[in-house]
Design an enzyme around this catalytic site. Sequence first.
Site, PDB file in Angstrom:
ATOM      1  N   GLU A  20      -2.654  -5.515  -3.946  1.00  0.00           N
ATOM      2  CA  GLU A  20      -3.439  -5.206  -2.745  1.00  0.00           C
ATOM      3  C   GLU A  20      -4.792  -5.914  -2.766  1.00  0.00           C
ATOM      4  O   GLU A  20      -5.264  -6.393  -1.732  1.00  0.00           O
ATOM      5  CB  GLU A  20      -3.680  -3.700  -2.660  1.00  0.00           C
ATOM      6  CG  GLU A  20      -2.581  -2.936  -1.984  1.00  0.00           C
ATOM      7  CD  GLU A  20      -2.961  -1.479  -1.813  1.00  0.00           C
ATOM      8  OE1 GLU A  20      -2.589  -0.910  -0.797  1.00  0.00           O
ATOM      9  OE2 GLU A  20      -3.638  -0.921  -2.692  1.00  0.00           O
ATOM     10  N   HIS A  49       0.830  -1.209   0.000  1.00  0.00           N
ATOM     11  CA  HIS A  49       0.000   0.000   0.000  1.00  0.00           C
ATOM     12  C   HIS A  49       0.867   1.263   0.000  1.00  0.00           C
ATOM     13  O   HIS A  49       0.608   2.209  -0.746  1.00  0.00           O
ATOM     14  CB  HIS A  49      -0.910  -0.020   1.226  1.00  0.00           C
ATOM     15  CG  HIS A  49      -1.801   1.185   1.330  1.00  0.00           C
ATOM     16  ND1 HIS A  49      -2.840   1.417   0.462  1.00  0.00           N
ATOM     17  CD2 HIS A  49      -1.792   2.237   2.196  1.00  0.00           C
ATOM     18  CE1 HIS A  49      -3.439   2.556   0.784  1.00  0.00           C
ATOM     19  NE2 HIS A  49      -2.831   3.078   1.834  1.00  0.00           N
ATOM     20  N   ASN A  92      25.667 -23.270  -7.345  1.00  0.00           N
ATOM     21  CA  ASN A  92      26.550 -24.418  -7.544  1.00  0.00           C
ATOM     22  C   ASN A  92      26.281 -25.497  -6.488  1.00  0.00           C
ATOM     23  O   ASN A  92      26.223 -26.697  -6.796  1.00  0.00           O
ATOM     24  CB  ASN A  92      28.005 -23.956  -7.466  1.00  0.00           C
ATOM     25  CG  ASN A  92      28.989 -25.062  -7.785  1.00  0.00           C
ATOM     26  OD1 ASN A  92      29.162 -25.427  -8.937  1.00  0.00           O
ATOM     27  ND2 ASN A  92      29.625 -25.610  -6.763  1.00  0.00           N
TER      28      ASN A  92
END
Length: 669
Positions: free
Chosen positions: A68, A46, A405
Amino acid sequence: MDMNQYLDVFIDESKEHLQTCNEKLLLLEKDPTDLQLVHDIFRAAHTLKGMSATMGYTDLAHLTHLLENVLDAIRNGDMAVTSDWLDILFEALDHLEAMVQSIIDGGDGKRDISEVSAKLDVNGAHAETAASGEPAVAENLASDWGYDEFERTVIQEAEEQGFKRYEIKISLNENCMLKAVRVYMVFEKLNEVGEVAKTIPSAEVLETEDFGTDFQVCFLTHQSAEEIEQLINGVSEIEHVEVIQGAPLTSAEKPEESKPADSPAAVPVKQEKQKQPAKNDEQAKHGGSKTIRVNIDRLDSLMNLFEELVIDRGRLEQIAKELEHNELTETVERMTRISGDLQSIILNMRMVPVETVFNRFPRMIRQLQKELNKKIELSIIGAETELDRTVIDEIGDPLVHLIRNSIDHGIESPEIRLQKGKPESGKVVLKAYHSGNHVFIEVEDDGAGLNRKKILEKALERGVITEKEAETLEDNEIYELIFAPGFSTADQISDISGRGVGLDVVKNKLESLGGSVSVKSVEGQGSLFSIQLPLTLSIISVLLIKLEEETFAIPISSIIETAVIDRKDILQTHDREVIDFRGHIVPVVYLKEEFKIEDSRQDAEQLHIIVVKKGDKPTAFVVDSFIGQQEVVLKSLGDYLTNVFAISGATILGDGEVALIIDCNALII
């Protein structure tokens, strides 16, 4: 209104809100019933939406608005938190991060978000209902505010602490342009002295300007009605302000069950700091300190000025020593102590917790789990460990390579792990800690470990080593081969690995920062990659040495020991000279030969050596003499002297002489 002056603040705060959304969503995935997390994410989204709308970034504001809607439906119980919805929310955050990055790079923050918007708009009916209902309320501006349970909790707790509740009606001029900006300016004024608890219509409607000229605000503050009215009238385009103090909400008006047992005190933050002491350590930490944002360029300028002071300090120390003047010597010693304290303060100002880098990895691992069909548990230890900002900015990519990795090559699939008697979920531990003037960062996994035989085969196949060299290599030396350029043990090239451009990049980047990387592994049990980094890159401790008439500096962090040996102790093996140093065979490097300096002491019976290390590899440098240890300022050689072999920079000594700083890593084979 010129918004460019707020751009830096907007970027910084946008990053913080997006990071909050990422972190809270990951926690929500583990506990989908925790509505407090949903409230936290909603507040961050918001705030980001309001900032974006004010700054004129419409795509950013639109996407956060859709975000929202979904979060609002979840917290109202209209939707459940599912894995599919979390994937969509994370995808939306990726788009938001890309738009913020576009703004950072000087762009307009625009992006094609039609696809993700369509996914988020599954909740469109809910959003439309809210949007269509709000203006109707706005037209009537009803006296019944219809506070929900959460709002009642906030208001009553505030009133119990002496806050007054005002219901404010504000009318804008009929011809007002940029109504959302005027509303934002009103909220900015109000937030200086209290907290907005509710608006009619909702904040979403106010920001989209889908209302007439009137809106209402429920406001909590210690100020009087006259002061509030005067404050709001200070905003242009305001036609009329009506401030009415609301009667306190009684406990009868607020149902007992409406107050969550563990609800936090949601009162105006600024006022809470004044009224009561912090209730816990976290509160004390944030409430008891005052902070400001400082541009890193200003800190760089401050550091540059201090570096000049360090050079002049060295010069004064030299003069005081030559003159042997007691008062001057005492003054210089005091200046040295004060400048040392100042140095600590400036360096601490530049320190940033490695948490800022570590925070990106939980999200990355979540994505890799899905791509590789593996189960991973990430543990982060020592995230509060601090590093210089210049180092922090550079270590993100190397850590990404190491973690990818570990997950791709190291951690086995759940089925294979169960066959080996291991837990189904693999563990990756990311750890940071201080040791001396260095910070160590470790990436450890409990996967398959490094395959010694496979590494040797690939190294021979790619010509990284010869068969003769392979016969003499120890395990740790074989494991170091994975850092060779173009080296990979992956059988198939994928989007994640297999191209051989990962670990050599890691090694080169860390060495350019004055650090190093090493690996330890036990086949079948896992691997440990250890990164060693200097605390700061600007001011370092060095050992000054002489080569004929020239002075050079070697970083103390690279030195194991200094010694004087007899020339006859140097042995010949294969094609190079070595010494037996504490039971280890250590190769010898003559610095004069490396730097093309004519040697006038070839017949000297005794040699001064400095044993340095690069990872686990020691080497003995032969020098003419040792001068002593000193703190110096590391200066680059400039644009005209780039890539000078085995020289990482230069410094100015107390007598004005320039000493070159030797890059030990470049001389160790």
